[in-house]
Each structure stands twice: as C-alpha cells, then as structure tokens.
Design a protein around this motif. Structure first.
Motif, PDB file in Angstrom:
ATOM      1  N   LEU A  45       3.335   1.128   4.184  1.00  0.00           N
ATOM      2  CA  LEU A  45       2.300   0.104   4.357  1.00  0.00           C
ATOM      3  C   LEU A  45       1.987  -0.594   3.028  1.00  0.00           C
ATOM      4  O   LEU A  45       1.924  -1.822   2.948  1.00  0.00           O
ATOM      5  N   ALA A  46       1.803   0.200   1.989  1.00  0.00           N
ATOM      6  CA  ALA A  46       1.480  -0.384   0.677  1.00  0.00           C
ATOM      7  C   ALA A  46       2.627  -1.249   0.167  1.00  0.00           C
ATOM      8  O   ALA A  46       2.409  -2.341  -0.370  1.00  0.00           O
ATOM      9  N   ALA A  47       3.855  -0.785   0.357  1.00  0.00           N
ATOM     10  CA  ALA A  47       5.018  -1.542  -0.122  1.00  0.00           C
ATOM     11  C   ALA A  47       5.148  -2.861   0.635  1.00  0.00           C
ATOM     12  O   ALA A  47       5.389  -3.917   0.044  1.00  0.00           O
ATOM     13  N   LEU A  48       4.960  -2.804   1.944  1.00  0.00           N
ATOM     14  CA  LEU A  48       5.093  -4.029   2.749  1.00  0.00           C
ATOM     15  C   LEU A  48       4.069  -5.083   2.342  1.00  0.00           C
ATOM     16  O   LEU A  48       4.332  -6.276   2.402  1.00  0.00           O
ATOM     17  N   LEU A  49       2.904  -4.626   1.902  1.00  0.00           N
ATOM     18  CA  LEU A  49       1.837  -5.585   1.576  1.00  0.00           C
ATOM     19  C   LEU A  49       1.680  -5.858   0.081  1.00  0.00           C
ATOM     20  O   LEU A  49       0.867  -6.694  -0.307  1.00  0.00           O
ATOM     21  N   HIS A  50       2.468  -5.183  -0.776  1.00  0.00           N
ATOM     22  CA  HIS A  50       2.130  -5.246  -2.206  1.00  0.00           C
ATOM     23  C   HIS A  50       2.185  -6.668  -2.781  1.00  0.00           C
ATOM     24  O   HIS A  50       1.401  -7.012  -3.649  1.00  0.00           O
ATOM     25  N   ASP A  51       3.095  -7.500  -2.295  1.00  0.00           N
ATOM     26  CA  ASP A  51       3.223  -8.870  -2.828  1.00  0.00           C
ATOM     27  C   ASP A  51       2.700  -9.925  -1.859  1.00  0.00           C
ATOM     28  O   ASP A  51       3.061 -11.099  -1.970  1.00  0.00           O
ATOM     29  N   ILE A  52       1.832  -9.521  -0.945  1.00  0.00           N
ATOM     30  CA  ILE A  52       1.398 -10.434   0.115  1.00  0.00           C
ATOM     31  C   ILE A  52       0.736 -11.709  -0.441  1.00  0.00           C
ATOM     32  O   ILE A  52       0.824 -12.778   0.166  1.00  0.00           O
ATOM     33  N   GLY A  87      -4.101  -9.511  -3.403  1.00  0.00           N
ATOM     34  CA  GLY A  87      -3.389  -8.799  -2.342  1.00  0.00           C
ATOM     35  C   GLY A  87      -4.222  -7.679  -1.737  1.00  0.00           C
ATOM     36  O   GLY A  87      -4.208  -7.461  -0.523  1.00  0.00           O
ATOM     37  N   ARG A  88      -4.958  -6.962  -2.568  1.00  0.00           N
ATOM     38  CA  ARG A  88      -5.829  -5.894  -2.056  1.00  0.00           C
ATOM     39  C   ARG A  88      -6.869  -6.478  -1.092  1.00  0.00           C
ATOM     40  O   ARG A  88      -7.127  -5.934  -0.014  1.00  0.00           O
ATOM     41  N   ILE A  89      -7.435  -7.603  -1.476  1.00  0.00           N
ATOM     42  CA  ILE A  89      -8.485  -8.217  -0.656  1.00  0.00           C
ATOM     43  C   ILE A  89      -7.899  -8.718   0.676  1.00  0.00           C
ATOM     44  O   ILE A  89      -8.474  -8.525   1.746  1.00  0.00           O
ATOM     45  N   ILE A  90      -6.708  -9.321   0.606  1.00  0.00           N
ATOM     46  CA  ILE A  90      -6.063  -9.809   1.835  1.00  0.00           C
ATOM     47  C   ILE A  90      -5.661  -8.644   2.745  1.00  0.00           C
ATOM     48  O   ILE A  90      -5.808  -8.713   3.961  1.00  0.00           O
ATOM     49  N   ALA A  91      -5.176  -7.569   2.135  1.00  0.00           N
ATOM     50  CA  ALA A  91      -4.807  -6.388   2.935  1.00  0.00           C
ATOM     51  C   ALA A  91      -6.022  -5.879   3.713  1.00  0.00           C
ATOM     52  O   ALA A  91      -5.913  -5.506   4.886  1.00  0.00           O
ATOM     53  N   MET A  92      -7.177  -5.909   3.067  1.00  0.00           N
ATOM     54  CA  MET A  92      -8.410  -5.458   3.722  1.00  0.00           C
ATOM     55  C   MET A  92      -8.870  -6.452   4.778  1.00  0.00           C
ATOM     56  O   MET A  92      -9.080  -6.101   5.931  1.00  0.00           O
ATOM     57  N   ASP A  93      -9.021  -7.699   4.347  1.00  0.00           N
ATOM     58  CA  ASP A  93      -9.679  -8.697   5.200  1.00  0.00           C
ATOM     59  C   ASP A  93      -8.779  -9.207   6.320  1.00  0.00           C
ATOM     60  O   ASP A  93      -9.249  -9.506   7.408  1.00  0.00           O
ATOM     61  N   GLU A  94      -7.496  -9.342   6.047  1.00  0.00           N
ATOM     62  CA  GLU A  94      -6.625  -9.970   7.050  1.00  0.00           C
ATOM     63  C   GLU A  94      -5.712  -8.983   7.762  1.00  0.00           C
ATOM     64  O   GLU A  94      -5.184  -9.279   8.820  1.00  0.00           O
ATOM     65  N   GLY A  96      -6.665  -5.553   7.925  1.00  0.00           N
ATOM     66  CA  GLY A  96      -7.492  -4.431   8.361  1.00  0.00           C
ATOM     67  C   GLY A  96      -7.163  -3.101   7.701  1.00  0.00           C
ATOM     68  O   GLY A  96      -7.468  -2.040   8.241  1.00  0.00           O
ATOM     69  N   VAL A  97      -6.549  -3.146   6.507  1.00  0.00           N
ATOM     70  CA  VAL A  97      -6.238  -1.889   5.818  1.00  0.00           C
ATOM     71  C   VAL A  97      -7.530  -1.331   5.218  1.00  0.00           C
ATOM     72  O   VAL A  97      -8.280  -2.058   4.564  1.00  0.00           O
ATOM     73  N   ASN A  98      -7.814  -0.058   5.481  1.00  0.00           N
ATOM     74  CA  ASN A  98      -9.027   0.505   4.874  1.00  0.00           C
ATOM     75  C   ASN A  98      -8.781   1.808   4.127  1.00  0.00           C
ATOM     76  O   ASN A  98      -9.704   2.413   3.613  1.00  0.00           O
ATOM     77  N   ASP A  99      -7.534   2.209   4.042  1.00  0.00           N
ATOM     78  CA  ASP A  99      -7.211   3.418   3.278  1.00  0.00           C
ATOM     79  C   ASP A  99      -7.286   3.082   1.776  1.00  0.00           C
ATOM     80  O   ASP A  99      -6.518   2.259   1.279  1.00  0.00           O
ATOM     81  N   PRO A 100      -8.254   3.706   1.064  1.00  0.00           N
ATOM     82  CA  PRO A 100      -8.448   3.333  -0.344  1.00  0.00           C
ATOM     83  C   PRO A 100      -7.197   3.561  -1.203  1.00  0.00           C
ATOM     84  O   PRO A 100      -6.952   2.802  -2.147  1.00  0.00           O
TER      85      PRO A 100
END
Ligand SMILES: [Fe+2]
Ligand SMILES: [Fe+2]
Length: 186
Positions: A45-52, A87-94, A96-100
């Motif tokens: 999950l983190a890898a897929l979103l790291h460069d979002i 990217g962290r903010i987009i992962a959360m807001d768009e 729905g990632v909530n794992d710190p």
C-alpha cells in the motif's frame, strides 16, 4: 480500496514512466518486507501510493502543506521533496489510508528521518534500489539490502546525502539526522 482499483487510480494520476517506477518499487518493497518480516500488505500500500503527489503543481503541494499540520521548513527547500508530505495528505484524504505507519512511510520516503520504522526503511530503500535504477554504487546498495534493513538504510541515506552534498544542493535537516543516526548505530 482493493489493490486492483488502487492500481488503476494511481495509473490515472501518473505519467507512464512514473507509474512503472511505482510498480517496480512495489515489487521491491514486497520482497524486502518478506525478507525483513514487515507486513507485506502495508509495504504494498505504501509503495503504491508513495509518489502519488509527484506530478502535482508546486503551488498546490504548497497549499496542502500550509493547510495541514506539516513541517513548513520544507517550503524553503527544493519542491522536489514536497511530494512526500503532499502524498501523505492525499493518501489520507483521497484514498482513506489511516494506518500511521503506512502514512509515515509515504511522508518520509524522500528525506528519511530519525526513528524510522522498519516499514519506512523498506519503502525508502525500495525507492532507491528498484530494478530500473542505474547509477554508480547501486550494486553496493542492493547488496546491503540482502543483509539487513538497517545496513541498507545506512547505505542508502549516505548515498542520498552524499549525492546532494556533491552537487552543493541543500539537504533537508531530517536527512542529516537520519544519516547521523544510522552511522552512529552501525
Ligand atoms: Fe518520491
Ligand atoms: Fe519513487
């Protein structure tokens, strides 16, 4: 979001070359996660979103950083590092990632920091050593990643900081702190 849908969404937001990098980082991160007993789904999950956020306009990244609880020191450094915070903010807001831990792995994948979790190190290292990377010294970094995640992290942060210093580029303080922590520990 299941992996298939996530992949499609990531693909939509990135140019082809960057998307292919993301796929290679994901493969590498899963392999490292297995090797070093980190939960593979989190690494994926983190890898897929790291460069979002990599291709967001700098002014939009700046806005996200200013409007969220972020380290604004970043804004006086090159905008190349901003996509990690955005990217962290987009992962959360768009997404729905909530794992710190997953969010921190995205957040610190460009600078590193002190006290990185194993997952954060896996993503940092995977980003640098994925199979498409080719630069002097890459083999040493890949070899280090066969040994331990801390040895790999030390080699990778030393490489990154060294690269910037050689070019007389500015280095974000988190990176220096990460470097010092690893050379003092190992
Ligand atoms: Fe990145
Ligand atoms: Fe990347």
């Amino acid at each position: 979001m299941e992996t298939e849908r996530l992949l499609k969404e990531v693909e939509k937001r990135l140019p082809k070359k960057r998307f292919e990098h993301v796929l290679r980082v994901t493969e590498t991160a899963k392999r490292l996660a297995e090797r070093f007993s980190v939960p593979v789904e989190k690494a994926e999950l983190a890898a897929l979103l790291h460069d979002i956020a990599k291709y967001m306009e700098p002014k939009d990244m700046q806005k996200l950083i200013e409007e969220n609880d972020e380290d604004e020191r970043m804004l006086s450094f090159h905008h190349g590092i901003w996509h990690a915070a955005a990217g962290r903010i987009i992962a959360m807001d768009e997404f729905g990632v909530n794992d710190p831990d997953v969010l921190n792995a995205i957040r610190y994948h460009t600078t590193g920091r002190t006290g990185m979790s194993e997952l954060e190190k896996v993503i940092y290292v995977a980003d640098l050593i994925e199979s498409g990377r080719n630069f002097p010294g890459i083999e040493e970094l890949r070899n280090a990643a066969e040994r331990s995640i801390d040895i790999a992290m030390k080699a990778c942060i030393a490489h990154s900081v060294g690269y910037l210093v050689e070019r007389q580029a500015d280095v974000f303080p988190d990176s220096f702190e990460c470097y010092n922590e690893h050379v003092q520990k190992i």
